[in-house]
Design an enzyme around this catalytic site. Sequence first.
Site, short mmCIF file in Angstrom:
data_model
loop_
_atom_site.label_atom_id
_atom_site.label_comp_id
_atom_site.label_asym_id
_atom_site.label_seq_id
_atom_site.Cartn_x
_atom_site.Cartn_y
_atom_site.Cartn_z
N GLY A 1 0.80 -1.24 0.00
CA GLY A 1 0.00 0.00 0.00
C GLY A 1 0.83 1.28 0.00
O GLY A 1 0.28 2.36 0.22
N SER B 1 12.66 -1.31 -0.09
CA SER B 1 13.84 -1.19 0.80
C SER B 1 13.85 -2.33 1.83
O SER B 1 13.55 -2.10 3.00
CB SER B 1 13.92 0.19 1.45
OG SER B 1 12.67 0.71 1.84
P1 ADP Z 1 2.79 -0.83 -3.14
O1 ADP Z 1 3.03 0.58 -3.62
O2 ADP Z 1 3.20 -1.03 -1.72
O3 ADP Z 1 3.37 -1.86 -4.06
P2 ADP Z 1 0.05 -0.33 -3.95
O4 ADP Z 1 -0.27 0.95 -3.26
O5 ADP Z 1 0.44 -0.27 -5.41
O6 ADP Z 1 1.21 -1.09 -3.12
O7 ADP Z 1 -1.16 -1.36 -3.82
C1 ADP Z 1 -1.86 -1.55 -2.60
C2 ADP Z 1 -3.24 -2.09 -2.88
O8 ADP Z 1 -3.90 -2.38 -1.63
C3 ADP Z 1 -4.15 -1.11 -3.62
O9 ADP Z 1 -4.94 -1.83 -4.55
C4 ADP Z 1 -5.03 -0.53 -2.50
O10 ADP Z 1 -6.29 -0.08 -2.98
C5 ADP Z 1 -5.17 -1.71 -1.57
N1 ADP Z 1 -5.42 -1.35 -0.14
C6 ADP Z 1 -6.38 -1.86 0.64
N2 ADP Z 1 -6.36 -1.32 1.89
C7 ADP Z 1 -5.35 -0.43 1.89
C8 ADP Z 1 -4.83 0.46 2.89
N3 ADP Z 1 -5.32 0.53 4.12
N4 ADP Z 1 -3.78 1.23 2.54
C9 ADP Z 1 -3.24 1.17 1.30
N5 ADP Z 1 -3.68 0.34 0.31
C10 ADP Z 1 -4.74 -0.45 0.60
#
Ligand code: ADP
Length: 204
Positions: free
Chosen positions: A41, A110
């Site tokens: 996320g 990281s």
């Molecule tokens: P990362 O950048 O860590 O690889 P992303 O932000 O691309 O992850 O993906 C996270 C996914 O999880 C998204 O589809 C988002 O909508 C979902 N998600 C569900 N709950 C949360 C939360 N509390 N915070 C952040 N993302 C969330």
Amino acid sequence: MNTEERNIFPVYHEILAREEKETLLKQQAKVIWLTGLSGAGKTTLARHLEAQLFQRGYLTQILDGDNIRAGINNNLGFSAADRFENIRRIAEISRLFLHCGIITINCFISPTDEIREMARSIIGKDDFLEIFINAPLGVCEQRDVKGLYSKARRGEIREFTGITSPFEAPAHCDLEIRTDLLTIDESVDQLLTLVLPAISRKIG
Ligand code: ADP
């Protein structure tokens, strides 16, 4: 060899001080470092956090893994040495923003304490907020935002963090956010509670 022996003489004293730029921007610069598995996320929360801070008048810059790897670090892969160099350059870039008075929100897996410590030492411990964006591997794999986990399971990606390359949970972080237990809005509220006091300009 030190810089002088290499005939390199960095100039700092003739450049406007960071504090003058922070005064102009009415903010304290910080590096907000989001660490965690792919799909935990980081990017989602960075975008929401940036929007919230922008509304409150703060100038920020998101530094995101894929963007950096597509540009300045396009010559680096995912070996341990390349991951280290990737983060070293990102930490140096963050430091440039910091000295320009700008808050960076960094989204990088990281994966090890050693790598995060290196970033912290380049940036300076007082300006480095380490935030663990945490969801269990199973949840990240189920989300599989970019389809990378299924590729890694099929053996199409080597050295994929959490599957074939290790991820160490931070030994000491300023905040941990369990994105499998909280909504996005709740997660952003937790971030704001930590970040707002750290970036607000102290007068006098
Ligand atoms: P990362 O950048 O860590 O690889 P992303 O932000 O691309 O992850 O993906 C996270 C996914 O999880 C998204 O589809 C988002 O909508 C979902 N998600 C569900 N709950 C949360 C939360 N509390 N915070 C952040 N993302 C969330």
